[in-house]
Structure formats: C-alpha cells, structure tokens
Design an enzyme around this catalytic site. Sequence first.
Site: not given
Ligand code: GAL
Length: 958
Positions: A420, A490
């Site tokens: 990010e 993620e």
């Molecule tokens: C993503 C980010 C993580 C964390 C997650 C939400 O966007 O890469 O670091 O913030 O969201 O828990």
Amino acid sequence: MYPRTTATTTDYVEDVSPGTGTLPPRAWYRASDAKSLLLNGDWRFRLSPTADAEDDAFAAPGYDAGGWAEVTVPGHWVLQGDDGAFGSPVYTNHLYPFPVDPPHVPTENPTGDHLRHFDLPADWPADGDAVLRFDGVESCARVWLNGTEVGTFKGSRLPHEFAVGALLRPTGNVLAVRVHQWSAGSYLEDQDQWWLPGIFRDVTLLHRPERAAGDFFVHAAYDHRTGEGTLRVDSEVPGRVTVPGLGLDLATGETATVPVEPWTAETPTLYDAVLATPGERVPLRVGFRTVAVEDGLLKVNGRPLLFRGVNRHEWHPERGRALDLETMRQDVLLMKRHNVNAVRTSHYPPHPAFLDLCDEYGLWVIDECDLETHGFVEHDWRDNPVDDDRWTPALLDRAARMVERDKNHPSVVMWSLGNEAGTGRGLTAMAEWIHARDTSRLVHYEGDATCRDTDVYSRMYPFHEETELIGRGLDGGTHKRRGLPLILCEYGHAMGNGPGGLADYQRLFERYDRLQGGFVWEWIDHGVRHPGLGYAYGGDFGEELHDGNFVCDGLLFPDRTPSPGLLEYRKVIEPVRIEGGGDGSVRVTNGHDFADLSALAFTWSYEVDGETAATGTLALPPLAPGESAEVKLPEPPDAPAGRETLWTVRAVLAEDTPWAPKDHVVAWTQLPRTPHPAPTLTPTARPAPAADDRIHLGPATFDARTGALLTLSGTELTGPRLDVWRAPTDNDEGAPWQPDARYGTLWRELGLHRMRHRLDGVRLTDDALTVHTRVAPAAADVGLRTTYRWEADGERLRLTVAVTPEGHWTLPLPRLGVRLALPEVDRVRWYGGGPGEAYPDTRSASRLSRWESSVDGLQTPYVRPQENGARADVRWVELGGLRIEGDPAFWFTARRWTTEHLDAAAHLTDLAPGDRVWVNLDHAQHGIGSQSCGPGVLPRYELRAAPAEFSFVFARRG
Ligand code: GAL
C-alpha cells in the site's frame, strides 16, 4: 528550514537518505566459526521528549549513567517502564500519527538513549576486524562506540552493519545508541500496526577474520525434467564450497550439476554445506528449487502451486515485535499443523531466523520489503515518497537490504516491493534493481494494477464474484496482466468472529488454474497484554488518533491460542480431499502440489448417535499429487433402528514429523449413513388452569395471563421467547469505508436490539396452550407474528414456534430462535457440531459428535467481545437439569451474560457473570462474512425474514 540553535545536530532524523557510515548490505547467517558476541540484555536507558533534548556526552567513555533506568534489548521502550513511564504504544491503521509534511517529523519526538558496556571475551582474536550489526531498530538510530560516532541509519526492520574493529578495546567498551521514534523513515513505515520504537532485534558484534566471508549468493536451481540440481555459490571473497551429501567440493563461482532431491514446502530437503573462505567457515543449508511463471502459471520445479497462506506480522502480546526464537518456531509449527503452506511477511522482512525455520520446516515465503506509505492516500497520494526521486535512494537501500540479507533462503520464492504505497518511479526502480540482482525469483506488489513492475497479479479482498471472473480470464486489464496468475495477497479478514466465506474462495481456487490461492489477513491479533483490560487495542492508551480493534484481526488470539477462524481455515485448506464415493466407498484425492500420500495413514470410525461403535484403517495407494482413488468402507456393524449413523474418515500422520506427532489429523470428513430421527411427542397432557393464575401442562406451569413458561419439572425459567438479536461482530459492523450494507449499523437503526413483544392472546385447547404475539421494534412497521404452541405428555414439553414476517423486510435477521435463562448450569453436554463455534459460512470444521464443556468453555474470547460460541447442527443439549431436543437440529449458545451485556462490552474484562445462564436455541443464523475488510455475507448465507416453524422438546435430564 531555519537553522537550529542547539548544539546537537539532529538533521539526520529528517534526512531522506538511508543513513551514514553503514557497510553495504550482505547475506545474513546465524553463525560461523568466526567469534561473535551477542549484546542483547539489560541496557541503561534515558528517555527524552525531543530529538535534541540531550547532547552526546553520554556516548563518551566514563559517562556516569548510574541514575538511568534500564530496558531490555531487544525490546520496545513503550512496552517497558512501569505504568507508562516510557510512554505508550500508538495504533493507527494508515493515518500518520503526526502532521504529513515529508520529510519533517514533530518536535515531540521521543528519543531513547541506550548504553551498553561490554568486555570482549578472553578468546576474542587480536587480529582481524569487527562488525557491529543491528538487526532491527525503530525508526532511526545514531551510534557511537567508545565515544566515536560510527554512523546513523533508518530502515527499521532491516539489518545495518558498521565496521568497528579499530574502535574496540579488550575491556570497558561503551556502545551508545540514540533512537528516535520519528524520522523521515517513518513516512516509509506506515504499516497497519502499533508504532513501537526501540532496539527490537538483536545487536551483535561479529569478529571478521582476515579474508572472512563477505557477501555470497547461493544459486541452487532444480530441473524437474532431469531431476538434477545446479549449484553455484558466488562469493565476494573466493573460497570453496563443499556439500558432503552430494559429494561436491567446488570453488566459489564454479557450477556443478548433480542429481538431487528438490526443496519444496511439502518436501523441504536441505543439504548441509560449508562455504570456506581463507578466514571463515560458514555453514549453509542448500535447497534446490526453480521458480518461474510459465504458461500463465506460477510454478516451482515445473509444477503449479496453490498458496494456502497467511499474512504474518511479528507479534507478541508483551514484547511486541521483539520475538524470541521459540515464539518464531511456535508460529511455524502452528502454521504447519493447520495446513498452512505459505507466509507473506507482511509488511517487512521478519527476523532472519524466521526464514531459517521456513526453510527447515517447509513454508513458501513472500518476503516483503519494509515499505508502506498508505497515509498519503488521504492526500490523493500527493508528495508520496515512492514517486519522488529524492527518496529513491532510500527505497533502493531498503530493497537491497532485504534481498541481500535473505537471498539464500530456498523458502523465499517472491520478493514483495512493499504494501500500500501507491505507485511511482521509486517502486519501478526497486523492481528493476531486484529483477537485475536476482533472476531466480518473482517480484510481487499488490499496488501495481497494471503489473508493469511485477511477475504475478496480486489483489487484496476481491469479492468471490470478481475472483471467479479473474479465474475465468474475463477481468480485462493490461495485456501483461492478462497473462499472469492471480494470488490474493490478502483475503479473509480474520477480525473477531470469522472470517466467513473461506470455503467458497477455496472452491474457486481449486476450480480455476489461474487462481493460485491466497493469504488470509492475518496471522495473529496484535493485542497488548494489559493489567486492567486483558488485551489492549487502539485507543486504550489514550491515543489522539487510532483505529480501535482493527489491530486485532488474526487467526490466533494474542496469546497464540488458535481462534475458530484458524480451525476453519485448516479444514478448508486441507491438502487431502475425502468425499463419499459410490456404493459404500470413499474417494480420496491428493491435493498436495508435490508430495504423495505416503506420509499419511487413513482411518475410519463408525459412529452411532455420536458415539464410536467401531474403528479401523483404510489402505490407500500412495497417490501422486492430483490423483484420486476410491476405497471400499467395511460392512457397517449392526446398529439398532432409529439411530443416527455415520462414518468419520481421517487422514493422519503415519509417523512423527518435525512439525507434528504421529496421528496428527491432516484431513477428515464425515459421511452420513442413516439420519437422526426427529423427536416425537404425543400430546397426552391437557392444559389445566389452576386457582393461582397458573396453567399446568404436563411437567410445566405457565402464567395464565401472559402464557409465559414459569417452571419446568420444578426448575424456574425465564423465557423462552423469540430472539433475533446478536451482539454485532466486527464483520457485521463492517469497515467504515464499505459502501454497501453494513448490517451492524442497519440492524441497530431498525431496532432489532430493542424488539417489543406484544401479547395478542393466550388460548387453551384440548391438547395445547397457544400464545399469540407480535414481535417488532418501536417506530418500525415491520414485525414478526409469532405463536408459541405448547404441548406435553406426562414428562416432556414441546414448544413449537411459528414465525410469519409482516411488512417489507429489507434486512436479514441476525438470528432466529428463542432465548431463555436458567438459574444454574454446571456442565453442558450436547450431540451436534463441535467442539468449537460455527456459523453458516464458518462451519467446515464443525464435526458431529458428543461434546461436553463448561459454560465458560463455550465462549470464544474475541479481544473485543461480540457474538460467539454458537454450536451448529445440535440434535440435543443437556444443561441445568434439562434435556432439549430440536426438530429440526438447531444452533445452541449459552453464556453467563445477556446478549445486551456482550454487545455493550469493549473488553473481555467488562463481562461479569450474572446469576443466570442465558441460552439461545436458534433455528437459523445469519452468516459472518468478511466485511470488516472485504465482502459481506454471500447471499446463500443470509438469513432472510421468511415464514418459519421449529420446535424443541424439553424434559428433565434422565
Ligand atoms: C490491508 C492492509 C493490511 C491491513 C488490512 C486490514 O489493506 O494491507 O495491512 O491494514 O488491510 O486489516
């Protein structure tokens, strides 16, 4: 800038350059035959409120630091010191906790002066040089040895070395380190986690003999067509490489090709080797493997991979990111035992010893650079350092420190530029540098939607629908991207209860080749152990800006107990699929990418009403990856009619492995044979009004006016009556930026937490007492017409609830069932799903059996209290002297507080047991989803308001 008037220079703090005086980055190794001295332990410590509050006199030998405090190194000072004496942690997701004006940082810049005196061991060689290594300091340090400044550095989760040989003395060395919490580097370290200053990884003094090893690069490829490995070790200082297991003895820079066993995460074969330069012998562990994107697929050793991954931040509830080796090992063992095969080191390179463990036990690693500038999103990415050439040297320095440190780990298959950070020339420069330096691995970065700089297409939190479109290649995008595999760096946000919908993702991954799996967010809750609150989260330290419990979104609770989310994930990703085959047989598919099934044994058990009646083993051929076989189950033993029967088939470890003992269950399934018969009750008792305004019906008494049940077999009860409310989960609440329905808020707006129960009539017929009601929230025109029909024989009582929605319901219901309170409950026994909680889209790991627990044992301790603890598919439950059978099977929940208390609690310590146990018997539940950061509940798991009828038979426990 105006000139500063103080004598102390702090310009380096806001300087965008990576530092001064450090040695070029190089390969990291734990130990060699060269001497080293670990400088961890108690250090003298002084905290100042600003970067320039104190001069550098403390660094000079002879300085009296007797009045200073002490801290433990490695550690974060804000987690030490009594009652916040050294300040406290700050949690923000992406907001910078200081004004955004790069590269400037606030004047209030907590600065910790650290002092350590040491003598060299008696056997420390007199000749040669010495290097001082810092493995991690947040966020900026200035270092002196024996009064001489050796340099400054930034790049918190990366190693920094200084040549210090000329400054060392046999005794009385003084190492002084000034650490600033905020620096220009902080702009590059805006990861979603606690801001935790300190020397949080090891400090080591390394003897460097004459002609000791410098940097070296182990190239170990595997050719799956020939079965041969090719080894070449490039070394700054020439020497020889020996690999006894392969009979190899070659010069550095020389190439050898020999038959080898390849390294994979499933078969982590490592060959012990030694790199010997004239001055040093460095033990190596060599794993042969080849990583490539071919035919649009990410392949290792010629075979496509399926990542069953997790995102791992380093976390310990007391020590923060200062992890000891045993905690790292615990993480790896827990991952292996839960079928996890991959780790993304979100969002920085971990302690290097963790990668040694990944090599050894077998985990695929995406090693991510210490880079995130997420806070610039608030300013349309204006002034984003990754698109500002002044910062590029710092970015390249970070990329180089990661790659050079970790390049000799076979487990590392991809380099990630960071997280990010938007897009920009600096990122492109990093990618180009990495591609040139290491052609044997892929480059990852999720923020690059065009995939210009990357070798795989990576996304976070796409909805199932979009994931499927990408799987089918219908997503469009740049020409390059269309030819790349997708990984979800993620998905499945494990905040609080959940994540839901993991199984649905897994089915997509297994269906479409282009979908090569993903990494659940995230491994562990970052709760901070707190004397009054249990675990603290954002805001608990009085932070001005914070993001609450968004920092507790892991598959492990802060103390590393697996949450139900991890048990669900383990089941969803199990690498062996066991299904019902035709005609009394079972079909087994090997879902590994590399390993055959020879490490596993297969067992069956035949269960009658949840109790094991017979067990045995199944013989399976050692199926290769992707292969299936059907094997016959034995003739089932006789069971009396009217009993529920099923097979449970398990794949277990046939022998002890380094990560789990023999008999550890890797995969399992249940195959139903004969169904559970619904409870029957012939209503023989007649409702009898009595003089005391009561109605007697079989074993029960009711209030004649309200129709409320008062006692059952002598036990006083409150309820049951209709209940639709649950304490919203983090996933119900959703993330603030979610555009669509966030039910936690909408439910409350509608008033589902304050339903009114209107009594419309109590009717007695020959064989039943019927209570007519309408359940609805104030101010709304929707309602649930609800009748409770009570029937009994001499000993048992049946409640049939019929619910008809009225009005236009646009929202799903949180739950649909009845709630009652019992005066006393000791143990709870049930036949149904267990042992842990389950909800409609998190129920894969719920296994039908007989279970027993205390009421406290039924609770899932989410750091922020919320709905939890439901058991699925319950046929009957016994508690508080009662036995309750359902028709159909139901969801069961019991706790020592009401849903309203649970809803109001912010920490577990807010929950005080009352004098009753509250029990929910639910006909249906709304799913969980992943909307705390991702998709909501899939339509098929929503609980829509619709006519429903369900019943329970209550009896005194026999
Ligand atoms: C993503 C980010 C993580 C964390 C997650 C939400 O966007 O890469 O670091 O913030 O969201 O828990």
